[in-house]
Design a protein around this motif. Structure first.
Motif, PDB file in Angstrom:
ATOM      1  N   TRP A 280      -9.286  -5.393  -0.509  1.00 39.44           N
ATOM      2  CA  TRP A 280      -9.150  -6.628   0.275  1.00 39.44           C
ATOM      3  C   TRP A 280      -8.913  -6.308   1.754  1.00 39.44           C
ATOM      4  O   TRP A 280      -9.472  -6.952   2.642  1.00 39.44           O
ATOM      5  CB  TRP A 280      -8.010  -7.475  -0.282  1.00 39.44           C
ATOM      6  CG  TRP A 280      -7.905  -8.844   0.343  1.00 39.44           C
ATOM      7  CD1 TRP A 280      -7.110  -9.202   1.396  1.00 39.44           C
ATOM      8  CD2 TRP A 280      -8.625 -10.020  -0.024  1.00 39.44           C
ATOM      9  NE1 TRP A 280      -7.283 -10.526   1.704  1.00 39.44           N
ATOM     10  CE2 TRP A 280      -8.210 -11.056   0.844  1.00 39.44           C
ATOM     11  CE3 TRP A 280      -9.577 -10.298  -1.013  1.00 39.44           C
ATOM     12  CZ2 TRP A 280      -8.717 -12.343   0.756  1.00 39.44           C
ATOM     13  CZ3 TRP A 280     -10.085 -11.587  -1.110  1.00 39.44           C
ATOM     14  CH2 TRP A 280      -9.651 -12.599  -0.224  1.00 39.44           C
ATOM     15  N   PHE A 281      -8.102  -5.285   1.978  1.00 44.36           N
ATOM     16  CA  PHE A 281      -7.821  -4.859   3.350  1.00 44.36           C
ATOM     17  C   PHE A 281      -9.093  -4.345   4.018  1.00 44.36           C
ATOM     18  O   PHE A 281      -9.363  -4.639   5.191  1.00 44.36           O
ATOM     19  CB  PHE A 281      -6.749  -3.770   3.350  1.00 44.36           C
ATOM     20  CG  PHE A 281      -6.263  -3.398   4.718  1.00 44.36           C
ATOM     21  CD1 PHE A 281      -5.301  -4.166   5.365  1.00 44.36           C
ATOM     22  CD2 PHE A 281      -6.769  -2.279   5.376  1.00 44.36           C
ATOM     23  CE1 PHE A 281      -4.852  -3.833   6.636  1.00 44.36           C
ATOM     24  CE2 PHE A 281      -6.324  -1.939   6.645  1.00 44.36           C
ATOM     25  CZ  PHE A 281      -5.367  -2.712   7.276  1.00 44.36           C
ATOM     26  N   ALA A 282      -9.901  -3.572   3.272  1.00 45.03           N
ATOM     27  CA  ALA A 282     -11.148  -3.023   3.811  1.00 45.03           C
ATOM     28  C   ALA A 282     -12.145  -4.130   4.129  1.00 45.03           C
ATOM     29  O   ALA A 282     -12.808  -4.105   5.177  1.00 45.03           O
ATOM     30  CB  ALA A 282     -11.758  -2.037   2.812  1.00 45.03           C
TER      31      ALA A 282
ATOM     32  N   ILE B 130     -14.826  -7.724   8.189  1.00 44.60           N
ATOM     33  CA  ILE B 130     -15.039  -9.069   8.753  1.00 44.60           C
ATOM     34  C   ILE B 130     -14.548  -9.109  10.198  1.00 44.60           C
ATOM     35  O   ILE B 130     -15.194  -9.687  11.076  1.00 44.60           O
ATOM     36  CB  ILE B 130     -14.309 -10.132   7.897  1.00 44.60           C
ATOM     37  CG1 ILE B 130     -14.962 -10.240   6.515  1.00 44.60           C
ATOM     38  CG2 ILE B 130     -14.329 -11.498   8.601  1.00 44.60           C
ATOM     39  CD1 ILE B 130     -14.194 -11.104   5.533  1.00 44.60           C
ATOM     40  N   MET B 131     -13.405  -8.468  10.442  1.00 41.05           N
ATOM     41  CA  MET B 131     -12.859  -8.422  11.800  1.00 41.05           C
ATOM     42  C   MET B 131     -13.807  -7.683  12.750  1.00 41.05           C
ATOM     43  O   MET B 131     -13.993  -8.085  13.900  1.00 41.05           O
ATOM     44  CB  MET B 131     -11.484  -7.740  11.791  1.00 41.05           C
ATOM     45  CG  MET B 131     -10.380  -8.574  11.162  1.00 41.05           C
ATOM     46  SD  MET B 131      -8.857  -7.613  10.933  1.00 41.05           S
ATOM     47  CE  MET B 131      -8.395  -7.287  12.640  1.00 41.05           C
TER      48      MET B 131
ATOM     49  N   LEU C  64       0.842  -1.198   0.000  1.00 39.75           N
ATOM     50  CA  LEU C  64       0.000   0.000   0.000  1.00 39.75           C
ATOM     51  C   LEU C  64       0.877   1.247   0.000  1.00 39.75           C
ATOM     52  O   LEU C  64       1.284   1.724   1.068  1.00 39.75           O
ATOM     53  CB  LEU C  64      -0.918  -0.002   1.233  1.00 39.75           C
ATOM     54  CG  LEU C  64      -1.771  -1.262   1.438  1.00 39.75           C
ATOM     55  CD1 LEU C  64      -2.502  -1.200   2.767  1.00 39.75           C
ATOM     56  CD2 LEU C  64      -2.760  -1.433   0.291  1.00 39.75           C
ATOM     57  N   PRO C  65       1.175   1.788  -1.179  1.00 39.85           N
ATOM     58  CA  PRO C  65       2.046   2.976  -1.272  1.00 39.85           C
ATOM     59  C   PRO C  65       1.496   4.193  -0.527  1.00 39.85           C
ATOM     60  O   PRO C  65       2.261   5.114  -0.206  1.00 39.85           O
ATOM     61  CB  PRO C  65       2.100   3.244  -2.787  1.00 39.85           C
ATOM     62  CG  PRO C  65       1.798   1.915  -3.415  1.00 39.85           C
ATOM     63  CD  PRO C  65       0.803   1.263  -2.497  1.00 39.85           C
TER      64      PRO C  65
ATOM     65  N   LEU D 166      -6.392 -13.773   6.913  1.00 36.88           N
ATOM     66  CA  LEU D 166      -7.192 -13.411   5.739  1.00 36.88           C
ATOM     67  C   LEU D 166      -6.384 -12.588   4.733  1.00 36.88           C
ATOM     68  O   LEU D 166      -6.704 -12.567   3.540  1.00 36.88           O
ATOM     69  CB  LEU D 166      -8.438 -12.618   6.167  1.00 36.88           C
ATOM     70  CG  LEU D 166      -9.547 -13.410   6.873  1.00 36.88           C
ATOM     71  CD1 LEU D 166     -10.636 -12.474   7.392  1.00 36.88           C
ATOM     72  CD2 LEU D 166     -10.156 -14.444   5.930  1.00 36.88           C
ATOM     73  N   LEU D 167      -5.344 -11.915   5.214  1.00 36.05           N
ATOM     74  CA  LEU D 167      -4.500 -11.117   4.320  1.00 36.05           C
ATOM     75  C   LEU D 167      -3.454 -11.965   3.589  1.00 36.05           C
ATOM     76  O   LEU D 167      -2.927 -11.547   2.562  1.00 36.05           O
ATOM     77  CB  LEU D 167      -3.784 -10.018   5.109  1.00 36.05           C
ATOM     78  CG  LEU D 167      -4.667  -8.921   5.725  1.00 36.05           C
ATOM     79  CD1 LEU D 167      -3.809  -7.963   6.549  1.00 36.05           C
ATOM     80  CD2 LEU D 167      -5.450  -8.164   4.660  1.00 36.05           C
ATOM     81  N   LEU D 168      -3.177 -13.148   4.122  1.00 34.52           N
ATOM     82  CA  LEU D 168      -2.137 -13.995   3.531  1.00 34.52           C
ATOM     83  C   LEU D 168      -2.385 -14.364   2.068  1.00 34.52           C
ATOM     84  O   LEU D 168      -1.434 -14.370   1.272  1.00 34.52           O
ATOM     85  CB  LEU D 168      -1.945 -15.260   4.374  1.00 34.52           C
ATOM     86  CG  LEU D 168      -1.203 -15.086   5.701  1.00 34.52           C
ATOM     87  CD1 LEU D 168      -1.121 -16.410   6.440  1.00 34.52           C
ATOM     88  CD2 LEU D 168       0.195 -14.515   5.476  1.00 34.52           C
ATOM     89  N   PRO D 169      -3.640 -14.710   1.656  1.00 32.20           N
ATOM     90  CA  PRO D 169      -3.850 -15.044   0.234  1.00 32.20           C
ATOM     91  C   PRO D 169      -3.431 -13.922  -0.709  1.00 32.20           C
ATOM     92  O   PRO D 169      -2.865 -14.175  -1.775  1.00 32.20           O
ATOM     93  CB  PRO D 169      -5.361 -15.306   0.158  1.00 32.20           C
ATOM     94  CG  PRO D 169      -5.738 -15.737   1.535  1.00 32.20           C
ATOM     95  CD  PRO D 169      -4.866 -14.918   2.440  1.00 32.20           C
ATOM     96  N   MET D 170      -3.698 -12.661  -0.299  1.00 35.07           N
ATOM     97  CA  MET D 170      -3.298 -11.533  -1.149  1.00 35.07           C
ATOM     98  C   MET D 170      -1.783 -11.399  -1.198  1.00 35.07           C
ATOM     99  O   MET D 170      -1.211 -11.097  -2.256  1.00 35.07           O
ATOM    100  CB  MET D 170      -3.931 -10.245  -0.627  1.00 35.07           C
ATOM    101  CG  MET D 170      -3.732  -9.045  -1.528  1.00 35.07           C
ATOM    102  SD  MET D 170      -4.414  -9.276  -3.202  1.00 35.07           S
ATOM    103  CE  MET D 170      -6.167  -9.214  -2.845  1.00 35.07           C
ATOM    104  N   LEU D 171      -1.118 -11.644  -0.074  1.00 31.07           N
ATOM    105  CA  LEU D 171       0.354 -11.607  -0.067  1.00 31.07           C
ATOM    106  C   LEU D 171       0.925 -12.709  -0.962  1.00 31.07           C
ATOM    107  O   LEU D 171       1.899 -12.484  -1.680  1.00 31.07           O
ATOM    108  CB  LEU D 171       0.871 -11.789   1.366  1.00 31.07           C
ATOM    109  CG  LEU D 171       0.799 -10.566   2.292  1.00 31.07           C
ATOM    110  CD1 LEU D 171       1.183 -10.955   3.709  1.00 31.07           C
ATOM    111  CD2 LEU D 171       1.702  -9.445   1.784  1.00 31.07           C
TER     112      LEU D 171
END
Length: 274
Positions: free
Chosen positions: A231-233, A238-239, A159-160, A210-215
């Motif tokens: 994806w982060f949003a 969900i959290m 995320l720049p 949940l962030l791992l698939p995007m990484l």
């Protein structure tokens, strides 16, 4: 074909999905007979005369119905698995291996109610609730904080819009969250605060997973920034839902959900401006 361990009954926590899955798996795999598992809260008075019910709430118990003897924790699981796979039992009983397995089992067992919380039914006399263990609770909070910090550190690089910083920033954010939320629970006792802290870090850990698939996807293709942001949003939403659900189960004030969100906005403003 697996050998079936006869006349043995595993006591399991019916509110623990993991316990239900592996005890059911033992029966379906024919490692235990059809009567090979029983809910802890259904212990008969006769069984309670020789089963250490306090220990059985912390370590899954295997009852020998013929000899009226009981094995607990790793010993019970090694006996079930070892009856079909003797080599696994031999390896599991090696001192260093068994020491590690016992510690791992305790780490999960003493924290299972913050990993997967459940509502306590006051009408049920026998409750399969583990003892509160400060050491394993702090270890879990530390473990979840480290994993979450590592994942967020690498995700922030996608995320720049966010200034880059060292992993120390992410650890401080995770620990700061615990301190910030605790300020709104000063009237609660230590166990309530640490139970909430454990649930809070489980939510953070779930979000990082949940962030791992995007990484992982980013290592294969160049994912556009707007997709990683979206994806982060979605993960944050969900959290929030999961945090809200847990607050209800724990019967804690709903405002903790809004202070949880407020903390994130405060941190975001600080990161963007300093």
């Amino acid at each position: 074909m697996m050998k079936t361990l006869q006349n043995q009954t595993l006591l399991y926590d019916e509110d623990c999905p993991l316990c239900q899955v592996y005890t059911t798996g033992f029966i379906k795999a024919k490692m235990l007979d059809e009567n090979g598992r029983k809910s802890y809260c259904q212990l008969s008075e006769n069984e309670q005369s020789f089963v250490d019910i306090k220990r059985a709430s912390n370590e899954i118990a295997l009852i020998d119905n013929q000899n009226k003897t009981v094995l607990y924790g790793i010993d019970s699981l090694l006996k079930v698995i070892g009856f079909s796979f003797p080599l696994i039992e031999k390896i599991g009983n090696l001192k260093p291996v068994k020491f590690f397995l016992k510690k791992l089992y305790s780490f999960i067992s003493y924290n299972r109610k913050v990993i997967i919380p459940s509502t306590i039914n006051k009408d049920v006399k026998l409750q399969c609730v583990p003892d509160f263990n400060y050491k394993y609770r702090f270890l879990f909070i530390g473990f979840a904080s480290i994993i979450t910090s590592i994942v967020l550190y690498y995700y922030a690089a996608l995320l720049p819009v966010l200034p880059q910083a060292g992993s120390t920033r992410e650890i401080l954010i995770a620990l700061g969250q615990l301190l910030f939320q605790s300020l709104f629970m000063l009237k609660s006792d230590k166990k309530t605060i640490l139970n909430y802290a454990g649930n809070l870090m489980t939510v953070s850990l779930m979000g990082s997973l949940l962030l791992l698939p995007m990484l992982a996807l980013q290592t294969v293709v160049n994912v556009p920034e707007n997709i990683t942001l979206a994806w982060f949003a979605i993960t944050a939403f969900i959290m929030f839902i999961e945090h809200f659900r847990r607050v209800k189960i724990l019967q804690l004030p709903t405002y903790l959900c809004f202070t949880w969100v407020a903390y994130r906005f405060i941190i975001l403003l600080l990161i963007l401006n300093y």
